[in-house]
Design a protein around this motif. Sequence first.
Motif, PDB file in Angstrom:
ATOM      1  N   LEU A 214      38.265  -8.804 129.466  1.00 52.88           N
ATOM      2  CA  LEU A 214      38.268  -9.059 127.964  1.00 52.88           C
ATOM      3  C   LEU A 214      39.441  -9.991 127.635  1.00 52.88           C
ATOM      4  O   LEU A 214      39.380 -10.594 126.533  1.00 52.88           O
ATOM      5  CB  LEU A 214      38.444  -7.553 127.470  1.00 52.88           C
ATOM      6  CG  LEU A 214      37.362  -6.556 127.240  1.00 52.88           C
ATOM      7  CD1 LEU A 214      38.019  -5.097 126.932  1.00 52.88           C
ATOM      8  CD2 LEU A 214      36.476  -6.933 126.356  1.00 52.88           C
ATOM      9  N   MET A 218      38.967 -13.270 125.421  1.00 53.89           N
ATOM     10  CA  MET A 218      39.561 -13.673 124.033  1.00 53.89           C
ATOM     11  C   MET A 218      40.309 -14.946 124.171  1.00 53.89           C
ATOM     12  O   MET A 218      40.252 -15.679 123.200  1.00 53.89           O
ATOM     13  CB  MET A 218      40.679 -12.325 123.892  1.00 53.89           C
ATOM     14  CG  MET A 218      41.274 -12.698 122.629  1.00 53.89           C
ATOM     15  SD  MET A 218      40.547 -12.544 121.106  1.00 53.89           S
ATOM     16  CE  MET A 218      40.886 -14.103 120.490  1.00 53.89           C
ATOM     17  N   ALA A 231      40.239 -11.838 114.085  1.00 56.93           N
ATOM     18  CA  ALA A 231      39.343 -10.617 114.043  1.00 56.93           C
ATOM     19  C   ALA A 231      38.490 -10.353 115.168  1.00 56.93           C
ATOM     20  O   ALA A 231      38.414  -9.162 115.567  1.00 56.93           O
ATOM     21  CB  ALA A 231      37.889 -10.952 112.894  1.00 56.93           C
ATOM     22  N   LEU A 232      38.236 -11.307 116.122  1.00 57.24           N
ATOM     23  CA  LEU A 232      37.663 -10.999 117.236  1.00 57.24           C
ATOM     24  C   LEU A 232      38.666 -10.475 118.310  1.00 57.24           C
ATOM     25  O   LEU A 232      38.456  -9.295 118.974  1.00 57.24           O
ATOM     26  CB  LEU A 232      37.311 -12.434 118.032  1.00 57.24           C
ATOM     27  CG  LEU A 232      36.962 -12.490 119.398  1.00 57.24           C
ATOM     28  CD1 LEU A 232      35.695 -11.454 119.399  1.00 57.24           C
ATOM     29  CD2 LEU A 232      36.431 -13.492 120.014  1.00 57.24           C
ATOM     30  N   GLU A 233      39.990 -10.648 118.105  1.00 54.76           N
ATOM     31  CA  GLU A 233      40.951  -9.992 119.034  1.00 54.76           C
ATOM     32  C   GLU A 233      41.135  -8.682 118.674  1.00 54.76           C
ATOM     33  O   GLU A 233      41.234  -7.777 119.679  1.00 54.76           O
ATOM     34  CB  GLU A 233      42.385 -10.663 118.492  1.00 54.76           C
ATOM     35  CG  GLU A 233      43.742 -10.092 119.524  1.00 54.76           C
ATOM     36  CD  GLU A 233      44.688 -10.950 119.197  1.00 54.76           C
ATOM     37  OE1 GLU A 233      45.330 -11.436 120.209  1.00 54.76           O
ATOM     38  OE2 GLU A 233      45.165 -10.846 118.057  1.00 54.76           O
ATOM     39  N   GLU A 234      40.930  -8.340 117.378  1.00 55.18           N
ATOM     40  CA  GLU A 234      41.096  -6.948 116.944  1.00 55.18           C
ATOM     41  C   GLU A 234      39.770  -6.086 117.551  1.00 55.18           C
ATOM     42  O   GLU A 234      40.274  -5.044 118.114  1.00 55.18           O
ATOM     43  CB  GLU A 234      40.785  -6.869 115.333  1.00 55.18           C
ATOM     44  CG  GLU A 234      40.823  -5.366 114.902  1.00 55.18           C
ATOM     45  CD  GLU A 234      40.693  -5.143 113.345  1.00 55.18           C
ATOM     46  OE1 GLU A 234      41.107  -4.132 112.734  1.00 55.18           O
ATOM     47  OE2 GLU A 234      39.983  -6.201 112.807  1.00 55.18           O
ATOM     48  N   ARG A 235      38.686  -6.755 117.470  1.00 57.47           N
ATOM     49  CA  ARG A 235      37.633  -5.969 118.107  1.00 57.47           C
ATOM     50  C   ARG A 235      37.875  -5.733 119.584  1.00 57.47           C
ATOM     51  O   ARG A 235      37.610  -4.543 120.235  1.00 57.47           O
ATOM     52  CB  ARG A 235      36.431  -6.854 117.869  1.00 57.47           C
ATOM     53  CG  ARG A 235      35.971  -6.843 116.589  1.00 57.47           C
ATOM     54  CD  ARG A 235      34.505  -7.094 116.228  1.00 57.47           C
ATOM     55  NE  ARG A 235      34.192  -8.574 116.578  1.00 57.47           N
ATOM     56  CZ  ARG A 235      34.274  -9.718 115.869  1.00 57.47           C
ATOM     57  NH1 ARG A 235      34.965  -9.512 114.646  1.00 57.47           N
ATOM     58  NH2 ARG A 235      33.968 -10.722 116.456  1.00 57.47           N
ATOM     59  N   LEU A 236      38.155  -6.947 120.372  1.00 62.29           N
ATOM     60  CA  LEU A 236      37.960  -6.688 121.747  1.00 62.29           C
ATOM     61  C   LEU A 236      39.661  -5.781 122.136  1.00 62.29           C
ATOM     62  O   LEU A 236      39.519  -5.020 123.269  1.00 62.29           O
ATOM     63  CB  LEU A 236      38.408  -8.118 122.493  1.00 62.29           C
ATOM     64  CG  LEU A 236      37.388  -9.116 122.143  1.00 62.29           C
ATOM     65  CD1 LEU A 236      37.660 -10.412 122.912  1.00 62.29           C
ATOM     66  CD2 LEU A 236      35.969  -8.557 122.806  1.00 62.29           C
ATOM     67  N   LEU A 238      40.608  -3.234 120.560  1.00 60.85           N
ATOM     68  CA  LEU A 238      40.176  -1.737 120.388  1.00 60.85           C
ATOM     69  C   LEU A 238      39.189  -1.279 121.466  1.00 60.85           C
ATOM     70  O   LEU A 238      39.195  -0.355 121.788  1.00 60.85           O
ATOM     71  CB  LEU A 238      39.558  -1.453 118.910  1.00 60.85           C
ATOM     72  CG  LEU A 238      40.398  -1.770 117.755  1.00 60.85           C
ATOM     73  CD1 LEU A 238      39.663  -1.649 116.347  1.00 60.85           C
ATOM     74  CD2 LEU A 238      41.446  -0.567 117.761  1.00 60.85           C
ATOM     75  N   GLN A 239      38.429  -2.423 121.882  1.00 61.87           N
ATOM     76  CA  GLN A 239      37.451  -1.929 122.934  1.00 61.87           C
ATOM     77  C   GLN A 239      38.159  -1.870 124.268  1.00 61.87           C
ATOM     78  O   GLN A 239      37.988  -0.689 125.115  1.00 61.87           O
ATOM     79  CB  GLN A 239      36.387  -3.292 123.115  1.00 61.87           C
ATOM     80  CG  GLN A 239      35.404  -2.866 124.030  1.00 61.87           C
ATOM     81  CD  GLN A 239      34.649  -4.308 124.581  1.00 61.87           C
ATOM     82  OE1 GLN A 239      34.257  -4.943 123.435  1.00 61.87           O
ATOM     83  NE2 GLN A 239      33.903  -4.442 125.683  1.00 61.87           N
ATOM     84  N   SER A 240      39.270  -2.442 124.302  1.00 61.12           N
ATOM     85  CA  SER A 240      40.063  -2.412 125.672  1.00 61.12           C
ATOM     86  C   SER A 240      40.818  -1.101 125.685  1.00 61.12           C
ATOM     87  O   SER A 240      41.004  -0.570 126.658  1.00 61.12           O
ATOM     88  CB  SER A 240      41.213  -3.523 125.998  1.00 61.12           C
ATOM     89  OG  SER A 240      42.006  -3.632 124.988  1.00 61.12           O
ATOM     90  N   GLN A 242      39.874   1.640 124.836  1.00 61.84           N
ATOM     91  CA  GLN A 242      39.075   2.882 125.078  1.00 61.84           C
ATOM     92  C   GLN A 242      38.687   3.050 126.355  1.00 61.84           C
ATOM     93  O   GLN A 242      38.057   3.972 126.836  1.00 61.84           O
ATOM     94  CB  GLN A 242      37.757   2.745 124.058  1.00 61.84           C
ATOM     95  CG  GLN A 242      38.131   2.850 122.325  1.00 61.84           C
ATOM     96  CD  GLN A 242      38.875   4.067 122.217  1.00 61.84           C
ATOM     97  OE1 GLN A 242      38.621   5.102 122.485  1.00 61.84           O
ATOM     98  NE2 GLN A 242      40.143   3.534 121.511  1.00 61.84           N
TER      99      GLN A 242
END
Length: 279
Positions: A214, A218, A231-236, A238-240, A242
């Motif tokens: 990830l 990024m 915005a992409l950083e936020e999604r990745l 949050l994914q990381s 979890q």
Amino acid sequence: MNYPEFTTLRVDVAAGVARLTIDHGPINLMDGAMLADLDRASRLLEDDQAVKVVILQSANPDFFIAHGDVSAIQQLPSKPAPREQKLGDLHAILDRFRTMPKATIAKIEGRCRGGGSELALACDMRFAAIGRAFLCQPEVGVGIIPGAGGSARLPRMVGRGRALEIILGCADFNAETAERYGWVNRAVPAAEIGYFVNALAARIAGFPAAALALAKQMVDATDGTIEADLALEERLFLQSAQTSGARTRIAAAMGAGMQTRGMEMCCFTHVWAPMAGLE
């Protein structure tokens, strides 16, 4: 995963680190045989779940890779053949070292010119041995331009002026100058480069594979507007957060005293080392 025998290189894997060692004739010429091996090896490495870091190195003390096979140039077509995929075969093979979800490191000891430089440029990181490594893009000297990524990657790394100095001047650059220009991450004393690269690879291999992948995704995405990248950083991010690796390591870090004065005053180079192997 069991790796087959190759004709121009070998692959050895231990403790999450794969070492791809180039060993092809007197100068490690990047010819069709080497490209076929790089294609097959990189596909296997990309799919190997046991590998987190790939080190590219040479068995030849004088040559990382001399350059591409110049004798084949006259056989090339005048324009790319129609294709569905975005990249041609040569670019796709080298770019796989950038896009695979592993950290890729070029350990440069010896001459690294033309296609050799372009293979190193496709890797995530490059380290060059002082007094032994020499980098060059010599293509303009024979009337062509760097065609395996050098013309596209160098300006992004070193800036327009220095890229033109490198490409138009066709001169050798030593490790120290390459470091100063941004062509390599760091120039390392020749006697220390093996230890340095191995230690860095082992350190990275101790971290969760999902976080490594990830993080690469990024960093490679940061070419849009700052708003789109954030915005992409936020999604990745949050994914990381979890992943099982994140949950395990956060719990271990807090249990070891993270966010206390004693822990935070420590050097984090040493803090993370005891956590190697946690997922």
